[in-house]
Motif scaffolding. Sequence first.
Motif, PDB file in Angstrom:
ATOM      1  N   ASN A  28       0.846  -1.198   0.000  1.00 23.43           N
ATOM      2  CA  ASN A  28       0.000   0.000   0.000  1.00 23.43           C
ATOM      3  C   ASN A  28       0.883   1.251   0.000  1.00 23.43           C
ATOM      4  OD1 ASN A  28      -1.860   2.016   0.349  1.00 23.43           O
ATOM      5  ND2 ASN A  28      -2.474   1.404   2.422  1.00 23.43           N
ATOM      6  N   LYS A  29       0.942   1.934  -1.145  1.00 26.48           N
ATOM      7  CA  LYS A  29       1.809   3.105  -1.240  1.00 26.48           C
ATOM      8  C   LYS A  29       1.348   4.247  -0.335  1.00 26.48           C
ATOM      9  CE  LYS A  29      -0.508   5.145  -5.287  1.00 26.48           C
ATOM     10  NZ  LYS A  29      -0.329   5.577  -6.707  1.00 26.48           N
ATOM     11  N   GLU A  30       0.043   4.263  -0.013  1.00 27.16           N
ATOM     12  CA  GLU A  30      -0.473   5.341   0.831  1.00 27.16           C
ATOM     13  C   GLU A  30       0.016   5.238   2.274  1.00 27.16           C
ATOM     14  OE1 GLU A  30      -2.001   7.668  -0.644  1.00 27.16           O
ATOM     15  OE2 GLU A  30      -2.337   6.636  -2.563  1.00 27.16           O
ATOM     16  N   SER A  31       0.581   4.098   2.643  1.00 25.97           N
ATOM     17  CA  SER A  31       1.043   3.910   4.018  1.00 25.97           C
ATOM     18  C   SER A  31       2.517   4.250   4.195  1.00 25.97           C
ATOM     19  CB  SER A  31       0.810   2.449   4.447  1.00 25.97           C
ATOM     20  OG  SER A  31       1.682   1.567   3.749  1.00 25.97           O
ATOM     21  N   ILE A  32       3.177   4.725   3.134  1.00 26.39           N
ATOM     22  CA  ILE A  32       4.620   4.986   3.157  1.00 26.39           C
ATOM     23  C   ILE A  32       4.862   6.488   3.122  1.00 26.39           C
ATOM     24  CG2 ILE A  32       6.811   4.570   1.966  1.00 26.39           C
ATOM     25  CD1 ILE A  32       5.455   2.093   0.685  1.00 26.39           C
ATOM     26  N   PHE A  33       5.675   6.979   4.061  1.00 28.03           N
ATOM     27  CA  PHE A  33       5.927   8.415   4.160  1.00 28.03           C
ATOM     28  C   PHE A  33       7.423   8.681   4.308  1.00 28.03           C
ATOM     29  CE2 PHE A  33       1.803   7.418   6.001  1.00 28.03           C
ATOM     30  CZ  PHE A  33       0.965   8.298   5.346  1.00 28.03           C
ATOM     31  N   PRO A  36      11.062  15.052   5.290  1.00 29.97           N
ATOM     32  CA  PRO A  36      12.263  15.798   4.889  1.00 29.97           C
ATOM     33  C   PRO A  36      13.437  15.518   5.807  1.00 29.97           C
ATOM     34  CG  PRO A  36      10.325  17.214   4.815  1.00 29.97           C
ATOM     35  CD  PRO A  36       9.893  15.926   5.460  1.00 29.97           C
ATOM     36  N   GLY A  37      14.590  15.227   5.194  1.00 32.65           N
ATOM     37  CA  GLY A  37      15.788  14.976   5.975  1.00 32.65           C
ATOM     38  C   GLY A  37      15.948  13.554   6.468  1.00 32.65           C
ATOM     39  N   GLN A  38      14.941  12.699   6.240  1.00 33.30           N
ATOM     40  CA  GLN A  38      15.015  11.309   6.683  1.00 33.30           C
ATOM     41  C   GLN A  38      15.202  10.389   5.472  1.00 33.30           C
ATOM     42  OE1 GLN A  38      11.572  10.303   9.031  1.00 33.30           O
ATOM     43  NE2 GLN A  38      12.239  11.495  10.804  1.00 33.30           N
ATOM     44  N   ASP A  39      16.213   9.519   5.555  1.00 34.66           N
ATOM     45  CA  ASP A  39      16.474   8.595   4.450  1.00 34.66           C
ATOM     46  C   ASP A  39      15.581   7.362   4.498  1.00 34.66           C
ATOM     47  OD1 ASP A  39      18.387  10.285   3.522  1.00 34.66           O
ATOM     48  OD2 ASP A  39      20.097   9.125   4.251  1.00 34.66           O
ATOM     49  N   LEU A  40      15.157   6.970   5.697  1.00 29.10           N
ATOM     50  CA  LEU A  40      14.285   5.810   5.839  1.00 29.10           C
ATOM     51  C   LEU A  40      12.826   6.254   5.959  1.00 29.10           C
ATOM     52  CD1 LEU A  40      16.283   3.489   8.263  1.00 29.10           C
ATOM     53  CD2 LEU A  40      15.686   3.005   5.882  1.00 29.10           C
ATOM     54  N   PRO A  41      11.908   5.517   5.353  1.00 24.15           N
ATOM     55  CA  PRO A  41      10.496   5.916   5.406  1.00 24.15           C
ATOM     56  C   PRO A  41       9.822   5.476   6.693  1.00 24.15           C
ATOM     57  CG  PRO A  41      10.704   3.897   4.143  1.00 24.15           C
ATOM     58  CD  PRO A  41      12.112   4.307   4.522  1.00 24.15           C
ATOM     59  N   HIS A 168       8.070   7.266  -6.639  1.00 30.15           N
ATOM     60  CA  HIS A 168       7.057   6.330  -6.159  1.00 30.15           C
ATOM     61  C   HIS A 168       7.454   5.840  -4.773  1.00 30.15           C
ATOM     62  CE1 HIS A 168       4.263   3.000  -5.939  1.00 30.15           C
ATOM     63  NE2 HIS A 168       3.729   3.357  -7.094  1.00 30.15           N
ATOM     64  N   PRO A 169       6.574   5.946  -3.773  1.00 29.98           N
ATOM     65  CA  PRO A 169       6.966   5.596  -2.401  1.00 29.98           C
ATOM     66  C   PRO A 169       7.391   4.142  -2.240  1.00 29.98           C
ATOM     67  CG  PRO A 169       4.604   6.042  -2.550  1.00 29.98           C
ATOM     68  CD  PRO A 169       5.207   6.482  -3.842  1.00 29.98           C
ATOM     69  N   ILE A 170       6.806   3.215  -3.019  1.00 30.97           N
ATOM     70  CA  ILE A 170       7.188   1.803  -2.894  1.00 30.97           C
ATOM     71  C   ILE A 170       8.595   1.594  -3.419  1.00 30.97           C
ATOM     72  CG2 ILE A 170       6.665  -0.546  -3.667  1.00 30.97           C
ATOM     73  CD1 ILE A 170       3.700   0.280  -3.695  1.00 30.97           C
ATOM     74  N   ALA A 171       8.882   2.142  -4.578  1.00 28.56           N
ATOM     75  CA  ALA A 171      10.228   1.998  -5.143  1.00 28.56           C
ATOM     76  C   ALA A 171      11.271   2.607  -4.211  1.00 28.56           C
ATOM     77  CB  ALA A 171      10.281   2.662  -6.516  1.00 28.56           C
ATOM     78  N   ARG A 172      10.992   3.806  -3.765  1.00 25.11           N
ATOM     79  CA  ARG A 172      11.967   4.494  -2.920  1.00 25.11           C
ATOM     80  C   ARG A 172      12.144   3.777  -1.584  1.00 25.11           C
ATOM     81  NH1 ARG A 172      11.681  10.831  -1.052  1.00 25.11           N
ATOM     82  NH2 ARG A 172      13.815  10.968  -0.246  1.00 25.11           N
ATOM     83  N   ALA A 173      11.045   3.262  -1.028  1.00 21.93           N
ATOM     84  CA  ALA A 173      11.135   2.538   0.241  1.00 21.93           C
ATOM     85  C   ALA A 173      11.930   1.243   0.091  1.00 21.93           C
ATOM     86  CB  ALA A 173       9.733   2.246   0.766  1.00 21.93           C
ATOM     87  N   LEU A 174      11.703   0.525  -0.996  1.00 20.43           N
ATOM     88  CA  LEU A 174      12.439  -0.720  -1.236  1.00 20.43           C
ATOM     89  C   LEU A 174      13.938  -0.455  -1.306  1.00 20.43           C
ATOM     90  CD1 LEU A 174      12.502  -3.750  -2.017  1.00 20.43           C
ATOM     91  CD2 LEU A 174      12.229  -3.013  -4.400  1.00 20.43           C
TER      92      LEU A 174
END
Length: 399
Positions: A28-33, A36-41, A168-174
């Motif tokens: 769920n991409k809506e659950s990923i945030f 600013p300044g944070q490398d991990l979601p 895309h939050p999923i790509a970036r989070a992975l």
Amino acid sequence: MSSAAASAFPSSNSYLNSSFNTKVLQVNKESIFFKPGQDLPEITDKETLENLKEAAKILQDTNEVVGFPTETVYGLGGSSLNDESVKSIYKAKNRPADNPLITHISSINQLKRKILGDNEVIPDIYKPLIEKFWPGPLSILLPVAENCPISKLTTANQPTFAVRMPSHPIARALIAISDTPIAAPSANASTRPSPTTAQHVYHDLHGKIPIILDGGPCTVGVESTVIDGLCDPPMLLRPGGVSLEEIKKYGGLKWQNIVIATKTAGKSEPVRTPGMKYKHYSPTAKVVLFEKCGDGIKEIENYIKNNNLQNSKIAILKSFKFKNFSNKENIIVKNLGSTPAQVSTNLFKLLREVDEQDKVDYIFVEAIPVNDEGLAVMNRLSKAASETIVGNHTEDSFA
């Protein structure tokens, strides 16, 4: 694969000797945030977090690859620092080894830590574009330093490598959770239309990869724009999700004289970016591109008559001017959209839909003007088409 995934994605007969029981994991991409300044979601959905961790573990601990969504198209990702992972990408796609790959990062900090090191800097010419379009669908070329850890298999032995930060939050989070720069072409079988849904990936690569992260449909619909600011004047190597007009608007004076590279590299010419060589984006059905043909009635009817296609099943993908041909039983008409952005989003999806689901013999596509996203659309269509019919409606501006 779970029974739910199996029911959503009908079994494919493409790979009878499967190496993997490919799993489709919901994210769920809506659950990923990303703050600013944070490398991990921060991830609020437990299933999403666990599925991302499972995919990240594959990237960290194995030589295998995973399918995942980006804002452009679905990617097929493996560690860009690991030769064997990159080999797995080429193997799964059946991709020519001299076709380079783009490396994806989750942050500037990761790019510096994992790839550039302390002694390398990003050239100033890119900074205004990075500020505007990172994260986003823009890839830049950087020089390969002497001790660069990037696998030479990603660069096809070129002195540069392409890199981007997906939005895309999923790509970036992975990428962030695995802390692994990911080499990722589109997650389709080589030469096929790029995938914009997890189902497209499953259709092409079921049995070839262990996991597909399903994050819903992609929004941009065509791959990232690739630019080279290391030469003078700078070059647009591949049009994509960031338009030529946007590059000129936000890049500053140095980008005002940007040169557009040829659509296709020569047989012996080194390839600096994906999409410059070999057949691309092609369905099984024959694609015919119609340029400057007004409402399309006369030119399409003549083409059908001259090629004896009266009994063939035909799809027409219309956008601005084509008519519906509603009285023809063997013709399916689908609307790509009424703006370049809509056509960009729908192009690969509809090419696959009429080819894989409707099982048409021919796909007739209306060309669009090359302003804004239209340049990227026409770049893809010119490579997908086996034939181009050019009419005499000179009021339109086409490629």
